[in-house]
Design an enzyme around this catalytic site. Structure first.
Site, PDB file in Angstrom:
ATOM      1  N   MET A 107      -9.442   7.162  -0.377  1.00  0.00           N
ATOM      2  CA  MET A 107     -10.255   7.634   0.758  1.00  0.00           C
ATOM      3  C   MET A 107     -10.936   8.942   0.388  1.00  0.00           C
ATOM      4  O   MET A 107     -10.295   9.822  -0.192  1.00  0.00           O
ATOM      5  CB  MET A 107      -9.359   7.851   1.977  1.00  0.00           C
TER       6      MET A 107
ATOM      7  N   ASP B  69      -5.007   2.937  -1.776  1.00  0.00           N
ATOM      8  CA  ASP B  69      -5.968   3.304  -0.740  1.00  0.00           C
ATOM      9  C   ASP B  69      -6.705   4.582  -1.121  1.00  0.00           C
ATOM     10  O   ASP B  69      -6.198   5.694  -0.935  1.00  0.00           O
ATOM     11  CB  ASP B  69      -5.244   3.488   0.597  1.00  0.00           C
TER      12      ASP B  69
ATOM     13  N   MET C  29     -10.109  -6.304   7.077  1.00  0.00           N
ATOM     14  CA  MET C  29      -9.380  -5.196   7.698  1.00  0.00           C
ATOM     15  C   MET C  29      -8.982  -5.597   9.117  1.00  0.00           C
ATOM     16  O   MET C  29      -9.820  -6.062   9.891  1.00  0.00           O
ATOM     17  CB  MET C  29     -10.248  -3.930   7.776  1.00  0.00           C
TER      18      MET C  29
ATOM     19  N   SER D  41       0.868  -1.176   0.000  1.00  0.00           N
ATOM     20  CA  SER D  41       0.000   0.000   0.000  1.00  0.00           C
ATOM     21  C   SER D  41       0.903   1.223   0.000  1.00  0.00           C
ATOM     22  O   SER D  41       1.801   1.327   0.837  1.00  0.00           O
ATOM     23  CB  SER D  41      -0.873   0.019   1.260  1.00  0.00           C
TER      24      SER D  41
ATOM     25  N   MET E 190     -12.434   3.244  -0.031  1.00  0.00           N
ATOM     26  CA  MET E 190     -12.987   3.642   1.262  1.00  0.00           C
ATOM     27  C   MET E 190     -13.800   4.901   1.011  1.00  0.00           C
ATOM     28  O   MET E 190     -13.388   6.025   1.341  1.00  0.00           O
ATOM     29  CB  MET E 190     -11.850   3.863   2.274  1.00  0.00           C
TER      30      MET E 190
HETATM   31  C1  DX5 Z   1      -5.882   1.611   6.062  1.00  0.00           C
HETATM   32  C2  DX5 Z   1      -5.474   1.154   4.688  1.00  0.00           C
HETATM   33  C3  DX5 Z   1      -4.314   0.224   4.680  1.00  0.00           C
HETATM   34  C4  DX5 Z   1      -3.082   0.889   5.224  1.00  0.00           C
HETATM   35  C5  DX5 Z   1      -2.186  -0.143   5.812  1.00  0.00           C
HETATM   36  O1  DX5 Z   1      -7.071   2.283   5.947  1.00  0.00           O
HETATM   37  O2  DX5 Z   1      -6.547   0.462   4.066  1.00  0.00           O
HETATM   38  O3  DX5 Z   1      -4.082  -0.287   3.383  1.00  0.00           O
HETATM   39  O4  DX5 Z   1      -2.381   1.592   4.255  1.00  0.00           O
HETATM   40  O5  DX5 Z   1      -1.150   0.481   6.478  1.00  0.00           O
HETATM   41  P1  DX5 Z   1      -0.279  -0.286   7.573  1.00  0.00           P
HETATM   42  O6  DX5 Z   1       0.304  -1.495   6.867  1.00  0.00           O
HETATM   43  O7  DX5 Z   1       0.732   0.695   7.987  1.00  0.00           O
HETATM   44  O8  DX5 Z   1      -1.234  -0.671   8.650  1.00  0.00           O
HETATM   45 ZN    ZN Z   2      -6.086  -0.546   2.211  1.00  0.00          ZN
END
Ligand code: DX5
Ligand code: ZN
Length: 210
Positions: free
Chosen positions: A34, A32, A131, A6, A65
């Protein structure tokens, strides 16, 4: 273990270079997306992803998201072979599942959502996306309570001989990835863990998990 990066923890002014750096050590890049509404953070959308599409052949997946995936998923199908939407964003995902032709489909479940919430849809999707943190930010702590959910889904998928894979996102490092693998996950996504230190060595460790 199948491993995705990511880019949420990467330096956004150098995203292209960051993606290029790891090349074939990765299986896919996780985007990701958002919208500042579904989650309290705002990242990037199609123009950025389409630009990045030109610099690598690695598969892209979009993790939406957003509050209205049924309207937005089409924006991502040009550059992302897999599109993941949240079950929490829809009353029933069936209409969207039927509409999403030509892409691999994933349904994401937030940590509090039980396995039952996705089980019914497993025959219709390619990825059950679990998640292990509340979505919105990288660098959060892995929630071990989701391991039982992974094990339950693995059992259902195997018993019904389904093709759906299980991918875990959030707080992934070598230790938590090993726990996910043991519980039955097929793939992981990592961000902060892969943003410092010897990244190629870390990727090799993740990929070696069986
Ligand atoms: C959180 C994202 C993840 C995030 C993971 O909302 O969906 O993909 O980037 O980051 P780490 O690996 O740092 O938890
Ligand atoms: Zn993610």
């Amino acid at each position: 273990m199948e491993t995705g990066l990511s880019i949420l923890s990467s330096d956004f002014s150098r995203m292209g270079a960051e993606i290029k750096k790891y090349g074939r050590s990765l299986d896919f890049i996780h985007m990701d997306v958002m919208d500042g509404s579904f989650v309290p953070n705002l990242t990037f959308g199609p123009p950025v992803i389409d630009s990045l599409r030109k610099i690598t052949k690695l598969p892209f997946e979009a993790h939406l998201m957003v509050v209205n995936p049924e309207k937005q998923w089409k924006w991502y199908r040009k550059s992302c072979g897999r599109i993941i939407f949240h079950i929490e964003a829809l009353r029933s995902p069936m209409a969207l599942i039927k509409e999403m032709k030509g892409v691999k489909k994933g349904i994401a479940l937030n940590p509090p959502a039980p396995a039952e919430k996705i089980e019914k849809w497993l025959p219709h999707i390619e990825t059950a996306f679990i998640m292990s943190v509340a979505p919105g930010f990288s660098g959060q702590k892995f929630d071990p309570a989701i391991l039982k959910k992974i094990a339950k889904l693995r059992k259902t998928i195997d018993a019904k001989k389904l093709k759906c894979r299980i991918c875990v996102d959030g707080g992934i490092n070598l230790e938590t990835a090993a726990l996910c693998r043991r519980a039955g996950a097929d793939a992981i996504v990592a961000s902060s863990y892969l943003s410092s230190g010897n990244i190629l060595q870390k990727l090799a460790g993740l990929k070696a998990l069986r």
